[in-house]
Design an enzyme around this catalytic site. Sequence first.
Site, mmCIF file in Angstrom:
data_model
loop_
_atom_site.group_PDB
_atom_site.id
_atom_site.type_symbol
_atom_site.label_atom_id
_atom_site.label_comp_id
_atom_site.label_asym_id
_atom_site.label_seq_id
_atom_site.Cartn_x
_atom_site.Cartn_y
_atom_site.Cartn_z
ATOM 1 C CG LEU A 169 33.183 49.947 44.021
ATOM 2 C CD1 LEU A 169 34.080 51.248 44.866
ATOM 3 C CD2 LEU A 169 32.173 49.530 44.568
ATOM 4 N N PRO A 170 31.344 50.703 40.158
ATOM 5 C CG PRO A 170 28.852 51.328 40.206
ATOM 6 C CD PRO A 170 30.140 50.948 41.082
ATOM 7 C CB THR B 25 37.045 50.298 34.075
ATOM 8 O OG1 THR B 25 37.394 49.012 33.800
ATOM 9 C CG2 THR B 25 37.425 51.136 32.921
ATOM 10 C CE LYS C 219 38.926 48.115 30.631
ATOM 11 N NZ LYS C 219 37.772 47.227 31.402
ATOM 12 C CE LYS D 69 33.199 53.080 33.827
ATOM 13 N NZ LYS D 69 33.182 52.005 34.880
#
Length: 299
Positions: free
Chosen positions: A65-66, A99, A174, A249
């Site tokens: 998902l976003p 993420t 990450k 982002k």
Amino acid sequence: MNTVAFIGLGNMGGPMAVNLVKAGYTVKAFDLSQAALSHVVEQGAMQAPSACAAAAAADVVITMLPAGKHVRSLYLGDEQNKGIIDVVADGTLLIDCSTIDAESARFVAEQAKAKGLEFIDAPVSGGTAGAAAGTLTFICGGSDAAFEQAQGVLNVMGANIFHAGGPGAGQVAKICNNMLLSVLMVGTSESIQMGIDHGLDPKVLSEIMKVSSGGNWTLDKYNPCPDVMENVPSSNGYQGGFMVDLMVKDLGLSQEAALLSNSSTPMGALARSLYVNHARQGNGKRDFSSIFEQFNKKG
Ligand code: NAD
């Protein structure tokens, strides 16, 4: 572990779900976008009427998902809607590959644990090409047992599967990596351009730096200067690859994380600022190595 609920079938989730279908898993798919859902159903996944309906009938739930708010609301629900953790059968493994901020990942993992469920944060590296080829890198946070249990499905979609630590550790690892990558990309870009400004051939300079103390991944695999390297976005008008918007982002997430832990990340902060500026100039959909143009454009 043969039935997988896959929720979020966009640029990344779509090809990941298709790889599970090809490997023989029964995939119950759901996305708010009918177009994204239909694309995966045409390739053998089963269309579910809702995210919870997909999850209730699965051994493993995978979400792609976003952002953190989507992950929280889908897993935890709200006053009107049940969340995934309210409807899944005992023993269902929950894997979020989005993420997102580490705080959200930890919070969802805690809420899942309170219901006796295992939740793993498993953000990926490797982009849409890696998703299609099944060669993603998964960077996982969660218990040893859950990590072990996740191996089967993750191995279908990825080539490298890492266990970074407990809940949230996958997200932290990450964004640490992507923060460093952005710094290397900016430093490599300004160095190559300074060489060019002094009359050096960027190919020769890159070869020298590659095997000298400035050597790094961007010089080895992803040179930002056009026509130095074949088959990289810089030699293709900065198309494809990893979008500037996504780097912005991730750098935002890294700065939020730095604030929470009171860590000093001056290079990451500067890289974020440079990338935000680059995006605001209309480069958001281009590859992140296009930051090179911030240094080479003549006024
Ligand atoms: P995307 O926007 O293409 O896909 C997200 C999908 O989620 C969309 O199809 C959207 O309709 C769906 N969605 C949103 N809310 C939903 C809900 N409540 N229920 C069901 N579906 C819902 O994004 P993407 O490029 O596939 O990226 C997904 C995640 O992977 C992001 O967190 C991104 O940061 C990360 N990521 C992307 C890349 C990349 O190269 N695209 C690389 C690494 C990591």
